[in-house]
Design a protein around this motif. Structure first.
Motif, PDB file in Angstrom:
ATOM      1  N   GLY A 122       1.354  -4.931 -11.810  1.00 42.61           N
ATOM      2  CA  GLY A 122       0.841  -5.262 -10.383  1.00 42.61           C
ATOM      3  C   GLY A 122       0.335  -4.139  -9.908  1.00 42.61           C
ATOM      4  N   GLU A 124      -2.968  -3.660  -9.506  1.00 39.45           N
ATOM      5  CA  GLU A 124      -3.925  -4.197  -8.579  1.00 39.45           C
ATOM      6  C   GLU A 124      -3.663  -3.963  -7.201  1.00 39.45           C
ATOM      7  OE1 GLU A 124      -1.653  -7.596  -9.938  1.00 39.45           O
ATOM      8  OE2 GLU A 124      -2.380  -6.152 -10.959  1.00 39.45           O
ATOM      9  N   ASN A 125      -2.369  -4.304  -6.798  1.00 42.00           N
ATOM     10  CA  ASN A 125      -1.908  -4.333  -5.363  1.00 42.00           C
ATOM     11  C   ASN A 125      -1.817  -2.985  -4.934  1.00 42.00           C
ATOM     12  OD1 ASN A 125      -1.064  -7.096  -5.378  1.00 42.00           O
ATOM     13  ND2 ASN A 125       0.582  -6.558  -6.663  1.00 42.00           N
ATOM     14  N   THR A 126      -2.181  -1.756  -5.653  1.00 41.12           N
ATOM     15  CA  THR A 126      -2.287  -0.458  -5.260  1.00 41.12           C
ATOM     16  C   THR A 126      -3.577   0.132  -5.041  1.00 41.12           C
ATOM     17  OG1 THR A 126      -1.930   0.721  -7.159  1.00 41.12           O
ATOM     18  CG2 THR A 126      -0.096   0.013  -6.342  1.00 41.12           C
ATOM     19  N   VAL A 184       3.569  -1.995   0.269  1.00 41.17           N
ATOM     20  CA  VAL A 184       3.598  -2.278  -0.997  1.00 41.17           C
ATOM     21  C   VAL A 184       5.157  -2.331  -1.713  1.00 41.17           C
ATOM     22  CG1 VAL A 184       2.929  -1.989  -3.535  1.00 41.17           C
ATOM     23  CG2 VAL A 184       1.444  -1.632  -1.254  1.00 41.17           C
ATOM     24  N   LYS A 216       7.317  -2.881 -11.287  1.00 47.25           N
ATOM     25  CA  LYS A 216       6.662  -4.136 -10.724  1.00 47.25           C
ATOM     26  C   LYS A 216       6.178  -3.572  -9.293  1.00 47.25           C
ATOM     27  CE  LYS A 216       5.011  -8.180 -11.073  1.00 47.25           C
ATOM     28  NZ  LYS A 216       4.154  -8.694 -11.993  1.00 47.25           N
ATOM     29  N   GLY A 261       4.366  -5.040  -5.962  1.00 45.50           N
ATOM     30  CA  GLY A 261       4.104  -6.459  -5.315  1.00 45.50           C
ATOM     31  C   GLY A 261       3.021  -6.496  -4.568  1.00 45.50           C
ATOM     32  N   THR A 262       2.699  -7.717  -4.171  1.00 46.90           N
ATOM     33  CA  THR A 262       1.837  -7.914  -3.126  1.00 46.90           C
ATOM     34  C   THR A 262       1.791  -7.116  -1.770  1.00 46.90           C
ATOM     35  OG1 THR A 262       1.345 -10.253  -4.245  1.00 46.90           O
ATOM     36  CG2 THR A 262       0.509  -9.794  -1.974  1.00 46.90           C
ATOM     37  N   PRO A 263       0.859  -6.739  -1.305  1.00 49.52           N
ATOM     38  CA  PRO A 263       1.093  -5.792   0.161  1.00 49.52           C
ATOM     39  C   PRO A 263       1.652  -6.728   1.062  1.00 49.52           C
ATOM     40  CG  PRO A 263      -0.830  -5.236  -1.200  1.00 49.52           C
ATOM     41  CD  PRO A 263      -0.239  -6.348  -1.833  1.00 49.52           C
ATOM     42  N   THR A 311       1.445  -7.239   4.848  1.00 46.04           N
ATOM     43  CA  THR A 311       0.411  -6.833   6.039  1.00 46.04           C
ATOM     44  C   THR A 311       1.256  -6.736   7.176  1.00 46.04           C
ATOM     45  OG1 THR A 311      -0.260  -9.185   6.415  1.00 46.04           O
ATOM     46  CG2 THR A 311      -1.345  -7.884   4.793  1.00 46.04           C
ATOM     47  N   GLU A 324       1.818 -10.297   8.672  1.00 49.49           N
ATOM     48  CA  GLU A 324       2.738 -11.018   8.046  1.00 49.49           C
ATOM     49  C   GLU A 324       4.389 -10.196   8.735  1.00 49.49           C
ATOM     50  OE1 GLU A 324       4.240 -11.773   3.276  1.00 49.49           O
ATOM     51  OE2 GLU A 324       2.747 -10.695   3.614  1.00 49.49           O
ATOM     52  N   ARG A 344      11.595  -8.682  -0.908  1.00 51.30           N
ATOM     53  CA  ARG A 344      10.594  -8.579  -1.945  1.00 51.30           C
ATOM     54  C   ARG A 344      10.793  -7.575  -2.993  1.00 51.30           C
ATOM     55  NH1 ARG A 344       5.553 -10.337   0.755  1.00 51.30           N
ATOM     56  NH2 ARG A 344       6.166 -11.885   2.265  1.00 51.30           N
TER      57      ARG A 344
END
Length: 198
Positions: free
Chosen positions: A24, A26-28, A139, A159, A161-163, A165, A168, A189
């Motif tokens: 994961g 790519e979420n950072t 994150v 792992k 996770g998706t940030p 926002t 959100e 999460r």
């Protein structure tokens, strides 16, 4: 340079002795400030998360660690700063806000302390407070291993996770209930990520 050397040693340690596997990432990869929010089970968690990311993370660390001159010096060189737990530490709050305002990555453990397997701890509101004040994304990070017990030569999973926002979170007034609701969302999460094996 000093941080890169220490990080390289940490990468070797984590992969050689704990077979660290991160996913994961790519979420950072976003630019600018954001908050890293991992679960906390051992003193090694900072190493596992920090060596997984290229960007430096600036962590809150309990003030007691700074009582030892060498340890305190090392933590500061690595970007850590003290926080006095159990009370509102204005200096730590200001330092955290400065980290985010200059576009860096802030690391905070939402649970506020190390948590044993099966222990149910209510999430602290610190992460949510900084997200509310700065509008920075959060994150969530789940660290896990077999039976949630850290041992040498047992694989550790990290792992990302998706940030989450600012929108959100759907903050209303930033009051106690508002922040606790956001904190619970973060921990939900995190717990979900802890259950994933990749």
């Amino acid at each position: 340079m000093f941080y890169r050397i220490i990080r390289a040693l940490g990468v070797f340690y984590a992969k050689a002795f704990y077979f660290l596997k991160a996913s994961g990432l790519e979420n950072t990869q976003m630019e600018g400030a954001f908050i890293i929010a991992p679960n906390h089970m051992s003193m090694h968690d900072v190493i596992f998360v920090s060596t997984s990311m290229r960007r430096q993370i600036y962590y809150m660390a309990k003030a007691e660690l700074f009582n030892n001159r060498f340890v305190g010096w090392l933590i500061r060189k690595l970007g850590g700063f003290p926080v006095h737990r159990g009370k509102q530490d204005i200096t730590a709050i200001k330092t955290s806000l400065q980290v985010l305002k200059r576009g860096d990555v802030l690391g905070i453990f939402p649970e506020g302390k190390r948590v044993k397997q099966g222990e149910n701890v209510r999430a602290k509101t610190g992460v949510a407070l900084f997200a509310y004040k700065t509008k920075c994304p959060v994150v969530p990070v789940g660290l896990s291993t077999k039976n949630q017990k850290r041992r040498l030569f047992r694989r550790v999973y990290v792992k990302f996770g998706t940030p989450i926002t600012f929108d959100e979170f759907a903050f209303t007034d930033g009051g106690a209930k508002d922040l606790q609701r956001a904190s619970n969302m973060i921990m939900d999460r995190v717990h979900s990520l802890m259950e994933q094996r990749t």
